[in-house]
Write a protein that holds these residues in place. Structure first.
Motif, PDB file in Angstrom:
ATOM      1  N   ARG A 179     -18.454   9.494  -2.241  1.00 53.04           N
ATOM      2  CA  ARG A 179     -17.918   8.514  -1.314  1.00 53.04           C
ATOM      3  C   ARG A 179     -16.708   7.795  -1.918  1.00 53.04           C
ATOM      4  O   ARG A 179     -16.655   7.575  -3.122  1.00 53.04           O
ATOM      5  CB  ARG A 179     -18.984   7.501  -0.974  1.00 53.04           C
ATOM      6  N   LYS A 204     -14.464   4.773  -3.063  1.00 55.14           N
ATOM      7  CA  LYS A 204     -14.928   3.591  -3.782  1.00 55.14           C
ATOM      8  C   LYS A 204     -15.140   2.373  -2.892  1.00 55.14           C
ATOM      9  O   LYS A 204     -16.105   1.650  -3.025  1.00 55.14           O
ATOM     10  CB  LYS A 204     -13.911   3.244  -4.879  1.00 55.14           C
ATOM     11  N   LYS A 205     -14.148   2.190  -2.004  1.00 55.96           N
ATOM     12  CA  LYS A 205     -14.179   0.928  -1.258  1.00 55.96           C
ATOM     13  C   LYS A 205     -14.822   1.052   0.110  1.00 55.96           C
ATOM     14  O   LYS A 205     -14.387   0.451   1.072  1.00 55.96           O
ATOM     15  CB  LYS A 205     -12.760   0.385  -1.121  1.00 55.96           C
ATOM     16  N   LYS A 206     -15.812   1.889   0.196  1.00 55.47           N
ATOM     17  CA  LYS A 206     -16.522   2.036   1.472  1.00 55.47           C
ATOM     18  C   LYS A 206     -17.148   0.722   1.872  1.00 55.47           C
ATOM     19  O   LYS A 206     -17.857   0.094   1.104  1.00 55.47           O
ATOM     20  CB  LYS A 206     -17.607   3.113   1.289  1.00 55.47           C
ATOM     21  N   PRO A 207     -16.862   0.278   3.100  1.00 53.58           N
ATOM     22  CA  PRO A 207     -17.482  -0.980   3.529  1.00 53.58           C
ATOM     23  C   PRO A 207     -18.992  -0.830   3.687  1.00 53.58           C
ATOM     24  O   PRO A 207     -19.486   0.299   3.772  1.00 53.58           O
ATOM     25  CB  PRO A 207     -16.813  -1.250   4.874  1.00 53.58           C
ATOM     26  N   VAL A 239     -22.580  -0.335   4.918  1.00 51.93           N
ATOM     27  CA  VAL A 239     -22.996   0.562   5.997  1.00 51.93           C
ATOM     28  C   VAL A 239     -24.008  -0.106   6.911  1.00 51.93           C
ATOM     29  O   VAL A 239     -24.936  -0.748   6.459  1.00 51.93           O
ATOM     30  CB  VAL A 239     -23.588   1.852   5.396  1.00 51.93           C
TER      31      VAL A 239
END
Ligand SMILES: Nc1nc2c(ncn2[C@@H]2O[C@H](COP(=O)(O)OP(=O)(O)OP(=O)(O)O)[C@@H](O)[C@H]2O)c(=O)[nH]1
Ligand SMILES: [Mg+2]
Lengths: 201, 928
Positions: A190, A192-195, A197
């Motif tokens: 994924r 890095k800065k995935k908000p 979920v």
């Protein structure tokens, strides 16, 4: 009726400020034409096209939304069950680029995991450009979304952009399938800065 | 002519001549029938069909020929050809080849008073023929016959397969049977100058026969001459001396035939008939000659100049008188002679005394006495002589005086007669006028009276002539009007039929295209070859349309490129599939329009025309629901808007708003600019860069953004204003119309910030849908179809760009008058209209696909209207209002909840960002 003529069915959504060329991009992709005078989109509209990615037939139902801010409460209902979102700005209009952030928030509020791409449209004329590619690139990197610069008018990069989204959605789907089958082997790759979920898809 | 013997006819034998074949030319006519079809046509009158014993129209007429500057009357044999409705003419009746023909079917007839007697005109579109009959009666006969022929021809000639029902509707048809209606009372046929019999007569004006030869048709002349010569040579033994009729050696008729024929005619005998016919053309001069040659002197002097039997008696009496006079003079002569005898005897006596006198003195005495006597006598003789001369003179004087007096008497008698007539006239007039008694009658000089009398006679003649002309022209007008009317009826009928056929053709075509579409949709199942075929057929159909449309534009009911309001009738869609659908719809609409035009639109139009003053009523509501005719729409819309806004605003309100626009830029103006070129792009008034409507639209929208700052500008208002502009044209009216829609018709907050009222209406609509169309609702639920995705913009822009302009404007008529209920009704009706079709689709995506274009597939606006206003009843406003209220409450609650979530999310985001900036990794990520 005919049997299923596709392997996958994905729902894509195009968002962005009014006048950035959302409808034009869709028209280019679905019907390979450009019209200087395509009517404003009120509410939503959609088109369908089937593409082949890695030998798999993917049917795309692409929803095109109204750009004016007051339509946002309406369009928010369309995020449901969406596999991929295309956020469009107009490289000749900096304001539309600034608003990208708000559009990303909008997605965040309405979906959990969803594939996204950033599209700077109307890139065919350098003289009219006001959003530099470098700035846009920096921003997209920051947001962890892929950036495309397209021109619906001159048919630049449109096909590539839609194909990339589709491929992205396809990969996500396949990964999810694989994870369901072998949950322990899954290696999540994924950004890095995935908000955070939220489950809604 | 060599064929003659072969035909087995005995030359000159008149056996077969039927009652009508009385041309006196049977032989040659027969030959004509056998030998050449051309001749058959040309001399049709000489060979009439046996089944048809009608009178042939033919005869001699003088035709005014114009050879350069020379105008001359030429005698021509005219005959009518029924097959072609042509009046043909040749030099003589016996000629085979006509010199020319006159097309009567398109001719008008005329006679002029100023012209000579018997002169009339045949006017064809290309030429005017001036003809002259021998008399006015003959002329009238010709004119009438020509009229009747023309009428008969025009009524039979078309030969349309007109069915009996429609024919019965044509008044012209009735008159066709009542022959002679509208014609003048038929003139008695002047048998001696027209008809086949006239052919046997010599052409008049034969002295100038050579002059008659047509120089324009030398070849025909030669042919005719040769034919005539041959014709006469063929009849050597018919016992008729050619010189019988001097000067007409080419006349080959047989007297036997003539006699037979004339025996059947009214003429009592051949001789008389001949005499009459001879006298006919020049009836004047023989009588005149007779009168001149009557030689009795008393006649020339006498008052009575006729030779009737009382006159004869007078003549005889006169004769007796003169004879007695003669007898008298004879008696006087005898007396004289007696006296002379006496004198002689005296002399004898004297001479004997002289002889007997013996003496010279006696004798001298005697002689002297004698001489004296002689002198005396000669004196007396002289005196008598002069006396006589005097008497003679006085006699001559008397004679001339008598003559004078007689003349005078004659004159006076004439005058008297004239006077009497004048008096009669005047008294008549006086009796008519009831004015003061005539005194001047005596005072007026006899001379002027006479002149007046003459003038009156002239005027009478003129009057007569004018009356005839007038009567004829009246009948001509009547005739021509009748013809015109029947033609117009026929044309109307044909147009109707044409419309029906066109409608059918459109239907068939649309069905065919639909079939093709279906086939194309199913093409994955179909063999590739057939799929190719289908594709090429579609291609062909689409291309052919374009061409056909162009060609059809010249014809009766073309599918126009643009409608009354400038909308493209077949929108230019980018995709072929859509083009096909658009075409199908356009065809369906056209076919429906063609069919409903006479049945529905016309009576509606008439009802609208009778609505002079608009006032709210149930009747007006019904009328408006049916759609306002184009010519009334602007007026009615204006009326609706002003009626609903009258209390609102000052007169110069719009102008002040415009001034405000100039002063300050509204934040909405950017969006307005963006939308201006994307408004009604299928309408030529908005796509043309020179059109005045785009700047007008800009001003209207900007003014509105100031008028209603809560809304400012909402995408979609552009379409509403554009429609208003198209219909109302006037900028300010369009502005008020927009105000009327947004502020009067739509609920509050329909276009403002969150469009909450619009969202509410979607929920309300779903309620109504499930109520009115439960099967469809179940179907949608089963396939997880959210109809609001489709219907949202129907409501927001009142169907603009969803319905085809024809239906759209009809919806708007009712919408402007009644409000949003109309939109609900029509939205439901659209689903109902296509219900079965939708129920057949069992794939979510395909249902969506179908819903995306199905508004464009509605061809029958009347059916849709009837569903909307009849099938969807009842539709109480109260229910609508209540539902709106409940849904609004719910929605507001949901929205505020959403807002809370949003705020929450923003807070989380902000926290996350802050946390991320600290370099820590989100733990939540690992939760997945
Ligand atoms: N020069 C240029 N003009 C474009 C291009 N794409 C779109 N446009 C123009 O931009 C205007 C807006 O395009 P749309 O596609 O209608 O914009 P939209 O994003 O759908 O707008 P809304 O429907 O109002 O949300 C139109 O006039 C298009 O002709 C492009 O690639 N180049
Ligand atoms: Mg759009």
């Amino acid at each position: 009726m005919a049997g299923k003529d596709y392997d996958h069915l994905f729902k894509l959504l195009i968002i962005g400020d009014s006048g950035v060329g959302k409808s034009s991009l869709l028209l280019r992709f679905a019907d390979n034409t450009f019209s200087g005078s395509y009517i404003t989109t009120i509410g939503v509209d959609f088109k369908i096209r089937t593409v082949v990615i890695n030998g798999e037939r993917v049917k795309l139902q692409i929803w095109d939304t109204a750009g004016q801010e007051r339509f946002r409460t309406i369009t928010s209902t369309y995020y449901r069950n969406t596999h991929g979102v295309i956020i469009v700005y107009d490289v000749t209009n900096p304001e539309s680029f600034v608003n990208i952030k708000r559009w990303l928030h909008e997605i965040g509020q309405n979906c959990d995991s969803v594939c996204k791409v950033l599209v700077g449209n109307k890139c065919e004329d350098p003289a009219r450009r006001q959003v530099e590619t470098a700035d846009a690139r920096r921003f997209s990197d920051q947001m962890g979304v892929r950036l495309f610069e397209t021109s619906a008018k001159e048919n630049l990069n449109v096909e590539e952009m839609f194909n990339a989204v589709t491929a992205m959605v396809l990969r996500t789907k396949q990964e999810n399938l694989a994870r369901l089958q072998h949950p322990e082997v899954v290696k999540i790759n994924r950004p890095k800065k995935k908000p955070p979920v939220k489950k809604c898809c | 002519m060599e064929k003659r013997p072969e035909s087995g006819e005995i030359p000159g034998k008149p056996v077969e001549s039927n009652s009508d074949d009385n041309s006196g030319n049977t032989g040659s006519a027969k030959e004509g029938a056998v030998s050449s079809p051309h001749r058959n046509l040309g001399n049709a009158q000489l060979n009439p069909s046996r089944e048809e014993p009608r009178k042939k129209l033919c005869g001699y007429l003088n035709k005014l020929g114009v050879k350069g500057p020379i105008k001359a009357w030429k005698s021509r044999w005219f005959f009518y050809d029924e097959n072609k409705c042509h009046l043909l003419y040749c030099r003589t009746a016996q000629d085979v080849n006509p010199l020319g023909s006159i097309d009567l079917s398109s001719a008008g007839f005329d006679c002029k008073v100023e012209a000579d007697e018997g002169v009339f005109e045949i006017r064809t579109p290309s030429r005017v023929f001036i003809l002259k009959a021998v008399s006015r009666e003959a002329m009238m006969y010709w004119l009438q016959q020509l009229q009747m022929k023309r009428w008969a021809f025009c009524n039979t000639q078309t030969g349309l397969p007109v069915d009996s029902v429609t024919m019965a509707a044509l008044p012209a048809n009735e008159t066709m049977h009542t022959e002679g209606e509208g014609f003048l009372p038929p003139v008695k046929t002047p048998t001696d100058v027209v008809g086949l019999k006239a052919a046997s007569l010599p052409a008049p004006q034969l002295s100038a026969a050579l002059q008659n030869i047509s120089l324009k048709h030398p070849w025909t002349e030669i042919q005719n001459t040769i034919y005539n010569i041959c014709g006469t040579r063929q009849l050597p033994g018919n016992g008729r001396s050619i010189s019988d009729v001097e000067g007409f050696p080419e006349h080959p008729g047989t007297p036997a035939e003539e006699q037979e024929v004339e025996g059947e005619a009214e003429c009592p005998g051949r001789e008389q008939a001949r005499e009459e016919t001879w006298a006919g053309p020049r009836s004047h001069w023989p009588r005149k000659a007779k009168w001149l040659t009557s030689s009795f002197p008393a006649f020339t002097e006498g008052l009575a100049r006729e030779r009737s039997s009382p006159d004869n008696l007078a003549v005889l009496q006169q004769q007796v008188l003169t004879l007695t006079e003669e007898v008298k003079s004879q008696k006087e002569l005898v007396k004289l002679l007696h006296k002379a005898l006496e004198a002689a005897q005296q002399e004898k006596r004297a001479s004997s005394t002289y002889l007997t006198a013996a003496e010279d003195r006696d004798r001298l005495e005697l002689v002297r006495h004698k001489v004296r006597q002689i002198v005396e006598l000669s004196n007396r003789v002289e005196a008598l002589e002069s006396d006589r001369r005097e008497l003679e003179q006085s006699l001559a004087l008397r004679d001339s005086r008598v003559e004078e007096l007689q003349k005078h008497v004659q004159l006076l008698m004439d005058k008297n007669q004239a006077k009497q007539q004048v008096i009669l006239k005047l008294t008549e007039q006086i009796a008519l006028d009831l004015s003061e008694p005539v005194q001047e009658a005596d005072a007026v000089a006899a001379d002027t009276l006479y002149k007046q009398q003459e003038e009156i006679e002239h005027l009478k003649d003129d009057l007569d002539a004018y009356r005839t002309q007038n009567r004829f022209l009246n009948s001509e007008i009547h005739q021509v009007t009748k013809l015109w009317r029947s033609v117009a009826e026929k044309e109307k009928f044909l147009l109707m039929k044409c419309a029906r056929l066109q409608a059918r053709s459109c239907q068939v075509e649309s069905k065919y295209l639909m079939m093709l579409r279906r086939l194309q949709e199913a093409s994955p199942d179909v063999a590739s070859g057939e799929a190719e075929l289908v594709k090429s057929l579609i291609q062909e159909a689409l291309q052919w349309d374009a061409k056909e449309e162009a060609a059809e534009a010249l014809q009766l009911n073309p599918v126009r490129e643009y409608d009354d309001y400038g909308f493209m009738t077949i929108p230019k869609y980018e995709v072929e599939d859509w083009k096909l659908l658009a075409k199908i719809q356009a065809l369906e609409i056209k076919s429906n329009n063609l069919l409903s035009h006479t049945a529905v639109e016309k009576p509606l139009g008439e009802r609208w025309a009778s609505v002079a003053e608009l006032s709210p009523s149930a009747e007006l509501k019904g009328l408006i629901r049916c759609g306002i005719p184009v010519e009334h729409r602007q007026r009615v819309w204006k009326w609706i808007v002003t009626q609903r806004l009258s209390h609102h605003h000052a007169a110069n309100h719009y102008e002040s708003l415009l001034r405000q626009c100039e002063r300050t830029e509204h934040p909405a103006s950017r969006q307005i600019e963006l939308d201006l070129p994307r408004t009604l792009t299928n309408n030529r008034h908005f796509t043309s860069p020179t059109s005045q409507l785009v700047p007008k639209l800009r001003r209207v929208l900007l003014a509105f953004s100031w008028q209603n700052p809560a809304i400012g500008y909402c995408q979609g208002l552009n379409r509403l204003a554009a429609i208003a502009l198209l219909v109302l044209e006037e900028e300010e009216s369009a502005f008020w119309c927009l105000v009327h829609i947004v502020e009067n018709l739509m609920p509050a907050d329909y276009y403002s910030n969150t469009l909450i009222a619009s969202q509410v209406d979607q929920r309300v609509f779903k309620d109504f849908l499930s109520e009115k169309l439960p099967r469809l609702t179940a179907h949608f639920e089963q396939h997880r179809i959210d109809v609001s995705l489709i219907t949202f913009n129907w409501f927001l822009v009142a169907f603009v760009d969803s319905l085809v302009s024809d239906i759209l404007l009809r919806v708007w008529d009712a919408f402007l008058y009644e409000g949003t209920k109309v939109i609900f009704r029509y939205a439901l009706a659209i689903f109902k209209y296509n219900e079965e079709e939708i129920l057949r689709i069992h794939d979510s995506l395909e249902v969506y696909q179908y819903l995306r274009f199905f508004t464009h597939m509605i061809g029958d606006g009347r059916k849709l209207m009837s569903i909307a206003f009849n099938d969807m009843n009842p539709f109480p406003m109260k229910v609508l209002r209540n539902r709106r209220a409940t849904h609004r409450e719910e929605l507001e609650a949901e929205l505020s909840k959403l807002e809370r979530i949003k705020v929450q999310y923003m807070k989380e985001q902000a926290e996350q960002v802050a946390w991320h900036l600290d370099g820590a990794v989100s733990e939540e990520e690992e939760e997945m």
